[in-house]
Design a protein around this motif. Structure first.
Motif, PDB file in Angstrom:
ATOM      1  N   PHE A  33      -7.183   7.108   4.902  1.00 55.98           N
ATOM      2  CA  PHE A  33      -5.496   7.435   5.142  1.00 55.98           C
ATOM      3  C   PHE A  33      -6.569   8.491   6.677  1.00 55.98           C
ATOM      4  O   PHE A  33      -5.822   7.804   7.538  1.00 55.98           O
ATOM      5  CB  PHE A  33      -4.860   8.372   4.970  1.00 55.98           C
ATOM      6  CG  PHE A  33      -3.730   8.634   5.675  1.00 55.98           C
ATOM      7  CD1 PHE A  33      -2.586   7.647   5.763  1.00 55.98           C
ATOM      8  CD2 PHE A  33      -3.620   9.656   6.082  1.00 55.98           C
ATOM      9  CE1 PHE A  33      -0.880   8.095   5.949  1.00 55.98           C
ATOM     10  CE2 PHE A  33      -2.020   9.859   6.766  1.00 55.98           C
ATOM     11  CZ  PHE A  33      -1.710   9.134   6.944  1.00 55.98           C
ATOM     12  N   GLN A  34      -7.234   9.153   6.330  1.00 53.31           N
ATOM     13  CA  GLN A  34      -8.033  10.371   7.253  1.00 53.31           C
ATOM     14  C   GLN A  34      -8.658   9.449   8.437  1.00 53.31           C
ATOM     15  O   GLN A  34      -8.238   9.401   9.227  1.00 53.31           O
ATOM     16  CB  GLN A  34      -8.361  11.061   6.613  1.00 53.31           C
ATOM     17  CG  GLN A  34      -7.139  12.422   6.472  1.00 53.31           C
ATOM     18  CD  GLN A  34      -6.180  12.853   6.925  1.00 53.31           C
ATOM     19  OE1 GLN A  34      -6.471  13.278   8.172  1.00 53.31           O
ATOM     20  NE2 GLN A  34      -4.939  12.782   6.173  1.00 53.31           N
ATOM     21  N   LEU A 137      -0.813   1.998   8.531  1.00 56.40           N
ATOM     22  CA  LEU A 137      -1.076   2.907   8.103  1.00 56.40           C
ATOM     23  C   LEU A 137      -0.348   3.925   7.448  1.00 56.40           C
ATOM     24  O   LEU A 137      -0.202   4.546   6.329  1.00 56.40           O
ATOM     25  CB  LEU A 137      -1.692   4.283   9.478  1.00 56.40           C
ATOM     26  CG  LEU A 137      -1.978   5.513   9.079  1.00 56.40           C
ATOM     27  CD1 LEU A 137      -3.749   5.202   9.000  1.00 56.40           C
ATOM     28  CD2 LEU A 137      -1.538   6.105  10.717  1.00 56.40           C
ATOM     29  N   ASN A 138       1.345   3.040   7.376  1.00 59.41           N
ATOM     30  CA  ASN A 138       2.228   3.929   7.012  1.00 59.41           C
ATOM     31  C   ASN A 138       2.214   2.988   5.774  1.00 59.41           C
ATOM     32  O   ASN A 138       2.634   3.634   4.414  1.00 59.41           O
ATOM     33  CB  ASN A 138       3.745   3.399   7.785  1.00 59.41           C
ATOM     34  CG  ASN A 138       3.822   4.252   8.939  1.00 59.41           C
ATOM     35  OD1 ASN A 138       3.775   5.807   8.730  1.00 59.41           O
ATOM     36  ND2 ASN A 138       4.726   3.802   9.357  1.00 59.41           N
ATOM     37  N   LYS A 139       1.841   2.103   5.652  1.00 63.40           N
ATOM     38  CA  LYS A 139       1.262   1.661   4.472  1.00 63.40           C
ATOM     39  C   LYS A 139       0.713   2.287   3.512  1.00 63.40           C
ATOM     40  O   LYS A 139       0.747   2.205   2.081  1.00 63.40           O
ATOM     41  CB  LYS A 139       1.243  -0.615   4.417  1.00 63.40           C
ATOM     42  CG  LYS A 139       2.415  -1.151   5.159  1.00 63.40           C
ATOM     43  CD  LYS A 139       2.040  -2.898   4.801  1.00 63.40           C
ATOM     44  CE  LYS A 139       3.059  -3.223   5.639  1.00 63.40           C
ATOM     45  NZ  LYS A 139       2.874  -4.744   6.119  1.00 63.40           N
ATOM     46  N   ALA A 146       2.884   3.688  -5.174  1.00 59.30           N
ATOM     47  CA  ALA A 146       2.507   1.960  -5.514  1.00 59.30           C
ATOM     48  C   ALA A 146       1.328   1.661  -6.492  1.00 59.30           C
ATOM     49  O   ALA A 146       1.914   1.535  -7.680  1.00 59.30           O
ATOM     50  CB  ALA A 146       2.068   0.549  -4.546  1.00 59.30           C
ATOM     51  N   LEU A 147       0.572   2.168  -6.277  1.00 63.38           N
ATOM     52  CA  LEU A 147      -1.143   2.997  -7.709  1.00 63.38           C
ATOM     53  C   LEU A 147      -0.816   3.252  -8.626  1.00 63.38           C
ATOM     54  O   LEU A 147      -0.897   2.700 -10.051  1.00 63.38           O
ATOM     55  CB  LEU A 147      -2.146   2.480  -6.630  1.00 63.38           C
ATOM     56  CG  LEU A 147      -3.681   2.896  -7.835  1.00 63.38           C
ATOM     57  CD1 LEU A 147      -3.309   1.068  -7.820  1.00 63.38           C
ATOM     58  CD2 LEU A 147      -4.674   4.152  -6.989  1.00 63.38           C
ATOM     59  N   LEU A 148       0.003   4.237  -8.456  1.00 62.83           N
ATOM     60  CA  LEU A 148       0.398   5.817  -9.153  1.00 62.83           C
ATOM     61  C   LEU A 148       1.039   4.836 -10.783  1.00 62.83           C
ATOM     62  O   LEU A 148       1.635   4.665 -11.980  1.00 62.83           O
ATOM     63  CB  LEU A 148       1.246   7.007  -9.092  1.00 62.83           C
ATOM     64  CG  LEU A 148      -0.470   7.781  -8.093  1.00 62.83           C
ATOM     65  CD1 LEU A 148       0.569   9.292  -8.234  1.00 62.83           C
ATOM     66  CD2 LEU A 148      -0.853   8.065  -9.674  1.00 62.83           C
TER      67      LEU A 148
END
Length: 382
Positions: A33-34, A137-139, A146-148
């Motif tokens: 993300f960064q 980036l928002n996704k 979603a993964l958790l």
């Protein structure tokens, strides 16, 4: 004990490994993300420089490259301001731009997402570039959630499978123990029947042999009950008043006179599909629990009522009562308030009523210090 310790250690290792894997996934996602966020920042810097070039361009300036840079930005929303006024926008919905309030709200949102890029295109003349995160980036931002969620659902599925398997294994164990108990009781029971016949020939008081025969019949009933655990019982059309009364009369004759028994039911027969042996066990468990709650002294009321669809059996005592937060807990295996006991009586009763007879059982009413009413509901035959 050693096996139990190893199993406990294995669980902690599994929990730690799962936590470590999840932490690595989240850290990796944050790193990505960064990286993408920094790349978008560089892209916006190029866009700002392209804007500065276009503003200061003259007839000799090559504007092909700045224009190409603008053309390539198809995903990042941008608002260009000067002196706190919006002078240009990129990749923003027209519906937002037409409404001034919505446009200012959207600008406030962009200010929260990223620091603006400030360009000085002339001495003391500045423009501010406010930009938001791209759709990609928002996704990526919501990807860890979603993964958790997927990990949680997968863990819940594994837990449900493990619990179901464990319960099924326990049920098989209990069923096996019950059938073995029935088998073991059967041998001395047969011997007792023979001894009763011998007593009859010895001119023993007939009342004595009759009472012994009653207890032998009771032992045969108990043996029959245990032999049915784990098997699909045979249901037959039965008068529920008559079947309930049999157990009621037997228990009434064998408990202290300090317990006042009362039975109330309609005059006409009420028919339902029952296994008489298991139904007797249900009534016996509930009455004995009620007597325990009264500590052997009080009043037991068994009443039967009906409506157009169901027949209800209410068993009321004047015992210690049940706290409201335990109305459902008392039916769980292992739950007991007694110093001695396995906590299986009400659990087994619920299983007989719900699974075998397709009915329901609940605490209809209870008041601490005043008593409890348990209710069985069964579908009646019309």
């Amino acid at each position: 004990m050693q096996f139990s310790d190893k199993r406990s250690t294995g669980r902690w290792i599994l929990i730690f490994a799962s936590f470590l894997i999840i932490s690595l996934i989240l850290w990796n996602t944050y790193t990505f993300f960064q990286i993408f966020k920094n790349e978008e920042r560089l892209k916006m810097n190029l866009l700002a420089k392209a804007q500065k070039t276009l503003i200061n361009a003259d007839e000799n300036t090559d504007v092909e490259l700045p224009l190409q840079i603008f053309k390539n930005n198809t995903s990042i929303p941008v608002i260009l301001t000067e002196n706190d006024s919006i002078i240009n926008t990129i990749n923003i919905d027209e519906a937002i731009l037409k409404d001034k309030t919505k446009a200012m709200d959207f600008l406030s949102q962009l200010k929260k997402e990223n620091d603006p890029i400030i360009i000085e295109y002339a001495p003391d003349k500045y423009q501010k570039w406010y930009y938001g995160n791209s759709a990609l980036l928002n996704k990526l931002k919501y990807y860890p959630i979603a993964l958790l969620l997927i990990i949680f659902l997968f863990s819940a599925l594994i837990y449900y499978f493990y619990r179901s398997t464990k319960i099924a294994t326990q049920n098989k164990l209990w069923a096996g123990m019950a059938k073995e108990t029935a088998h073991q009781i059967g041998t001395p029971l047969s011997s007792l029947i023979g001894w009763v016949e011998i007593l009859k020939t010895e001119n023993i008081d007939e009342t004595t042999t009759i009472e012994i025969e009653k207890d032998i019949d009771r032992l045969q009933t108990i043996t029959d009950r245990f032999s049915k655990i784990g098997s699909e019982p045979v249901l037959e059309k039965s008068n529920i008043i008559e079947e309930t009364l049999k157990t009621y009369n037997y228990l009434q004759s064998r408990f202290s006179k300090q317990i006042e028994f009362s039975f109330d039911s309609p005059k006409s027969a009420i028919y339902t599909m029952l296994n008489p042996t298991l139904h007797s066990w249900t009534i016996e468990n509930l009455i004995k629990n009620a007597i325990d709650a009264m500590k052997g002294k009080g009043k037991i009321t068994v009443s039967i009522e009906e409506d157009s669809v169901t027949v209800k059996i209410n068993i009321t005592d004047t015992g210690s009562g049940i706290p409201k937060n335990q109305f459902n807990t008392i039916f769980e295996p292992g739950f007991t308030t007694k110093k001695r006991g396995w906590g299986l009586g009400l659990s087994l009763t619920k299983r007989i009523v719900k699974e075998y007879h397709k009915g329901s059982i609940k605490v209809l009413h209870s008041e601490i210090g005043k008593g409890t009413t348990m209710q069985i509901s069964l579908k009646k035959l019309v």
